[in-house]
Design a protein around this motif. Structure first.
Motif, PDB file in Angstrom:
ATOM      1  N   VAL A   6     -13.778   1.297  -8.606  1.00 51.16           N
ATOM      2  CA  VAL A   6     -12.549   1.753  -7.951  1.00 51.16           C
ATOM      3  C   VAL A   6     -11.573   0.584  -7.925  1.00 51.16           C
ATOM      4  CG1 VAL A   6     -11.525   2.701  -5.848  1.00 51.16           C
ATOM      5  CG2 VAL A   6     -13.848   3.378  -6.512  1.00 51.16           C
ATOM      6  N   PHE A   7     -10.326   0.834  -8.302  1.00 49.74           N
ATOM      7  CA  PHE A   7      -9.300  -0.195  -8.326  1.00 49.74           C
ATOM      8  C   PHE A   7      -8.109   0.263  -7.485  1.00 49.74           C
ATOM      9  CE2 PHE A   7     -11.735  -0.504 -12.214  1.00 49.74           C
ATOM     10  CZ  PHE A   7     -11.991  -1.862 -12.322  1.00 49.74           C
ATOM     11  N   LEU A   8      -7.630  -0.624  -6.635  1.00 55.47           N
ATOM     12  CA  LEU A   8      -6.405  -0.369  -5.880  1.00 55.47           C
ATOM     13  C   LEU A   8      -5.302  -1.189  -6.540  1.00 55.47           C
ATOM     14  CD1 LEU A   8      -4.912   0.932  -3.504  1.00 55.47           C
ATOM     15  CD2 LEU A   8      -5.570  -1.022  -2.097  1.00 55.47           C
ATOM     16  N   ASP A   9      -4.489  -0.509  -7.348  1.00 53.69           N
ATOM     17  CA  ASP A   9      -3.475  -1.193  -8.154  1.00 53.69           C
ATOM     18  C   ASP A   9      -2.105  -1.043  -7.507  1.00 53.69           C
ATOM     19  OD1 ASP A   9      -2.118  -2.511 -10.107  1.00 53.69           O
ATOM     20  OD2 ASP A   9      -2.257  -0.929 -11.608  1.00 53.69           O
ATOM     21  N   SER A  10      -1.908  -1.764  -6.436  1.00 50.89           N
ATOM     22  CA  SER A  10      -0.631  -1.737  -5.720  1.00 50.89           C
ATOM     23  C   SER A  10      -0.575  -2.913  -4.764  1.00 50.89           C
ATOM     24  CB  SER A  10      -0.470  -0.425  -4.941  1.00 50.89           C
ATOM     25  OG  SER A  10       0.604  -0.516  -4.023  1.00 50.89           O
ATOM     26  N   PRO A  11       0.197  -3.951  -5.083  1.00 51.13           N
ATOM     27  CA  PRO A  11       0.323  -5.069  -4.138  1.00 51.13           C
ATOM     28  C   PRO A  11       0.773  -4.612  -2.753  1.00 51.13           C
ATOM     29  CG  PRO A  11       1.304  -5.640  -6.244  1.00 51.13           C
ATOM     30  CD  PRO A  11       0.975  -4.179  -6.316  1.00 51.13           C
ATOM     31  N   MET A  12       1.622  -3.588  -2.721  1.00 48.70           N
ATOM     32  CA  MET A  12       2.103  -3.072  -1.443  1.00 48.70           C
ATOM     33  C   MET A  12       0.965  -2.440  -0.653  1.00 48.70           C
ATOM     34  SD  MET A  12       5.398  -0.622  -0.761  1.00 48.70           S
ATOM     35  CE  MET A  12       4.889   0.602  -1.960  1.00 48.70           C
ATOM     36  N   ALA A  13       0.108  -1.680  -1.325  1.00 46.64           N
ATOM     37  CA  ALA A  13      -1.024  -1.054  -0.641  1.00 46.64           C
ATOM     38  C   ALA A  13      -2.033  -2.104  -0.192  1.00 46.64           C
ATOM     39  CB  ALA A  13      -1.694  -0.039  -1.559  1.00 46.64           C
ATOM     40  N   VAL A  14      -2.228  -3.131  -1.016  1.00 46.32           N
ATOM     41  CA  VAL A  14      -3.138  -4.214  -0.634  1.00 46.32           C
ATOM     42  C   VAL A  14      -2.639  -4.900   0.632  1.00 46.32           C
ATOM     43  CG1 VAL A  14      -4.090  -6.445  -1.328  1.00 46.32           C
ATOM     44  CG2 VAL A  14      -3.965  -4.580  -2.992  1.00 46.32           C
ATOM     45  N   ALA A  15      -1.340  -5.213   0.664  1.00 43.00           N
ATOM     46  CA  ALA A  15      -0.763  -5.865   1.839  1.00 43.00           C
ATOM     47  C   ALA A  15      -0.802  -4.949   3.054  1.00 43.00           C
ATOM     48  CB  ALA A  15       0.673  -6.294   1.541  1.00 43.00           C
ATOM     49  N   SER A  16      -0.532  -3.666   2.854  1.00 47.26           N
ATOM     50  CA  SER A  16      -0.540  -2.720   3.972  1.00 47.26           C
ATOM     51  C   SER A  16      -1.934  -2.563   4.555  1.00 47.26           C
ATOM     52  CB  SER A  16      -0.022  -1.351   3.504  1.00 47.26           C
ATOM     53  OG  SER A  16       1.301  -1.457   3.023  1.00 47.26           O
ATOM     54  N   THR A  17      -2.953  -2.622   3.700  1.00 47.32           N
ATOM     55  CA  THR A  17      -4.330  -2.542   4.186  1.00 47.32           C
ATOM     56  C   THR A  17      -4.630  -3.698   5.126  1.00 47.32           C
ATOM     57  OG1 THR A  17      -5.002  -1.426   2.145  1.00 47.32           O
ATOM     58  CG2 THR A  17      -6.745  -2.437   3.458  1.00 47.32           C
ATOM     59  N   GLY A  18      -4.121  -4.891   4.799  1.00 51.53           N
ATOM     60  CA  GLY A  18      -4.326  -6.048   5.668  1.00 51.53           C
ATOM     61  C   GLY A  18      -3.665  -5.900   7.023  1.00 51.53           C
ATOM     62  N   ILE A  19      -2.567  -5.139   7.084  1.00 55.74           N
ATOM     63  CA  ILE A  19      -1.839  -4.973   8.347  1.00 55.74           C
ATOM     64  C   ILE A  19      -2.655  -4.178   9.355  1.00 55.74           C
ATOM     65  CG2 ILE A  19       0.254  -3.953   9.371  1.00 55.74           C
ATOM     66  CD1 ILE A  19       1.758  -4.769   6.864  1.00 55.74           C
ATOM     67  N   PHE A  20      -3.615  -3.364   8.888  1.00 55.22           N
ATOM     68  CA  PHE A  20      -4.473  -2.625   9.813  1.00 55.22           C
ATOM     69  C   PHE A  20      -5.213  -3.571  10.762  1.00 55.22           C
ATOM     70  CE2 PHE A  20      -3.495   1.059   7.494  1.00 55.22           C
ATOM     71  CZ  PHE A  20      -4.039   2.164   8.121  1.00 55.22           C
ATOM     72  N   THR A  21      -5.545  -4.762  10.306  1.00 60.05           N
ATOM     73  CA  THR A  21      -6.254  -5.705  11.172  1.00 60.05           C
ATOM     74  C   THR A  21      -5.375  -6.208  12.301  1.00 60.05           C
ATOM     75  OG1 THR A  21      -5.638  -7.631   9.809  1.00 60.05           O
ATOM     76  CG2 THR A  21      -7.653  -6.460   9.207  1.00 60.05           C
ATOM     77  N   GLN A  22      -4.049  -6.148  12.129  1.00 56.54           N
ATOM     78  CA  GLN A  22      -3.119  -6.669  13.127  1.00 56.54           C
ATOM     79  C   GLN A  22      -2.777  -5.649  14.214  1.00 56.54           C
ATOM     80  OE1 GLN A  22       0.331  -8.151  10.983  1.00 56.54           O
ATOM     81  NE2 GLN A  22      -0.976  -8.829   9.284  1.00 56.54           N
ATOM     82  N   HIS A  23      -3.191  -4.396  14.011  1.00 52.43           N
ATOM     83  CA  HIS A  23      -2.837  -3.337  14.970  1.00 52.43           C
ATOM     84  C   HIS A  23      -4.067  -2.506  15.301  1.00 52.43           C
ATOM     85  CE1 HIS A  23       1.525  -4.097  14.569  1.00 52.43           C
ATOM     86  NE2 HIS A  23       1.213  -4.396  13.321  1.00 52.43           N
ATOM     87  N   PRO A  24      -5.065  -3.119  15.908  1.00 52.27           N
ATOM     88  CA  PRO A  24      -6.332  -2.410  16.134  1.00 52.27           C
ATOM     89  C   PRO A  24      -6.227  -1.235  17.090  1.00 52.27           C
ATOM     90  CG  PRO A  24      -6.301  -4.510  17.295  1.00 52.27           C
ATOM     91  CD  PRO A  24      -5.105  -4.517  16.398  1.00 52.27           C
ATOM     92  N   GLY A  25      -5.245  -1.217  17.969  1.00 51.17           N
ATOM     93  CA  GLY A  25      -5.160  -0.120  18.929  1.00 51.17           C
ATOM     94  C   GLY A  25      -4.479   1.121  18.408  1.00 51.17           C
TER      95      GLY A  25
END
Length: 454
Positions: free
Chosen positions: A271-290
């Motif tokens: 499985v490949f996630l080919d989107s720098p924007m999606a990769v960065a957005s996935t990381g933002i989930f860690t910043q908003h746990p609630g």
């Protein structure tokens, strides 16, 4: 003192949400979205607004999706200098989505100029990455459920709407009137996001209607996704999956990881996630746990669910791989981005699959593929569709018609007026009819450009 709303977008269509609220000599713009889909709608992005951007005092964003925020770089370039109020989640996602939007528009214009398929000489981007970066300085993050003043004599409060990180409904109070903008409402049974909060009392309500005439299937996204991936893996094919970089990409990563853990999809399926924007957005989930349902462990698992493809060279290298494999790439309606190159490469082979993952706005390439058209035009060339086309019906991040009605019934009192927005005409009018017949409230589907009292 009267309060008026002018519907500059999101009226009779799901795109371009812009609602200009005027009272006491002050103008506030709620949402600032791009038009997408049919060419007549996209052309509206190039037409000047009926209000001078410098005369708008503030912008309030319900969430970061481009159909709600993507016009902001152009508004700022044309003279808007006021604050942009949004939740912290919306601010963080906009810092990823808006520069990427500008970059993609520059890339598309450059590609058109190199290959000479644009009618415009030269083809120009609507705005640039620099325009987007410049407008980010205007953002002022506000917490949920805490009132603030976007302009003198005005009060605003954000309430959680589900849908995506940071998404909010907005209560705007001015001149003795309470205006409630639903924003895009999520589902109470969403896999990723928390359910929408109950709405506060309001005199005037703007309610979205993306799924105003539909009901989501009862089956789960896992039960719908598993057989599709099993089929393409069994025949050694490539599944090209257009995804929205925020929300849908993370949902699919979570679902695929779960299916592999359950043994319902081959564990070794690449499985490949080919989107720098999606990769960065996935990381933002860690910043908003609630703001979402995922545990810290599940958020970390998202990054391990796929090979993260960030550079152009890595993306191009996927064309040299053989199936079976799954490529998740933006954009979700195949209107631009890296997914177009993968579609051009893989759409013609019957062993492969194009897996659409949500609502496809009419007029978009994704909608034409979903409708079964034998070919689509990509980068000036007609690309035959020989691959299996499948569309997930369970992955939507929007409330369906019964869920919208349930949210409306939670209003503490009946509003004076309901405006049904952010929906194709059929969906919007179906929801208007339900509101009038079941709730006995006065409801209207406003026309684009019209002005109505609030």
């Amino acid at each position: 003192m009267s309060v008026n709303i002018t519907f500059l977008g999101g009226a009779g269509t799901v795109t371009g949400s812009k609602y200009l609220v005027e009272a006491e000599g002050t103008r506030v713009l709620v949402d600032c979205g791009l038009f997408q889909g049919y060419k007549p709608l996209r052309l509206r992005n190039w037409s000047p607004l009926p209000v001078v951007p410098g005369q708008i005092h503030a912008v309030l964003l319900t969430h970061a999706h481009l159909d709600h925020s993507g016009y902001l770089p152009l508004l700022a370039r044309e003279g808007f200098r006021g604050p942009v109020y949004a939740t912290a989640g919306t601010r963080d996602l906009a810092a990823v989505l808006l520069p990427d939007s500008g970059h993609l528009q520059e890339e598309d214009a450059a590609y058109a100029n190199r290959h000479g398929f644009s009618k415009h000489q030269p083809a120009l981007p609507l705005y640039t990455r620099k325009d987007a970066l410049d407008c980010l300085r205007l953002f002022r993050a506000q917490p949920m459920r805490r009132a603030f003043s976007p302009a003198r004599g005005w009060k605003a409060t954000f309430f959680g709407a589900g849908h995506i990180l940071g998404a909010a409904s907005l209560l705007l109070e001015v001149a003795g009137r309470r205006l409630l903008f639903s924003g895009d409402l999520g589902r109470k049974d969403d896999v990723l996001m928390n359910p929408p909060e109950d709405p506060p009392a309001a005199d005037t309500l703007l309610i979205e209607s993306t799924y105003g005439n539909r009901e989501h299937p009862a089956e789960s996204v896992l039960d719908e996704l598993a057989p599709a991936l099993q089929r393409v893996a069994a025949r050694g094919g490539v599944a090209v999956v257009p995804v929205f970089a925020v929300g849908r990409a993370q949902l699919l990563l979570h679902a695929i990881a779960t299916l592999k853990a359950q043994g319902r999809v081959p564990h070794g399926l690449p499985v490949f996630l080919d989107s720098p924007m999606a990769v960065a957005s996935t990381g933002i989930f860690t910043q908003h746990p609630g703001e979402h349902r995922l545990s810290a462990h599940e958020v970390q698992a998202l990054a391990r669910a796929a090979t993260m493809v960030e550079t152009t060279e890595q993306s191009k290298a996927l064309a040299n791989r053989h199936g079976p494999m799954v490529i998740l790439a933006a954009s979700g309606m195949a209107t631009g981005g890296r997914v177009l190159h993968h579609l051009a490469r893989y759409a013609g082979d019957h062993r492969n699959m194009i897996l659409l993952t949500g609502f496809q706005t009419p007029g978009t390439r994704g909608a034409r593929i979903a409708a079964g058209e034998p070919s689509v035009r990509i980068h000036g060339q007609d690309v035959a569709i020989g691959a299996e086309v499948a569309q997930l019906r369970t992955a939507s991040a929007h409330a369906d018609a019964p869920q919208l009605m349930d949210w409306l019934r939670k209003l503490p009192q009946a509003p004076d007026q309901v405006y049904v927005v952010h929906g194709e005409l059929g969906a919007a009018d179906a929801l208007r009819e339900r509101i009038e017949h079941e709730l006995h409230w006065r409801a209207r589907v406003p026309e684009h450009g019209s002005t109505w009292p609030a």
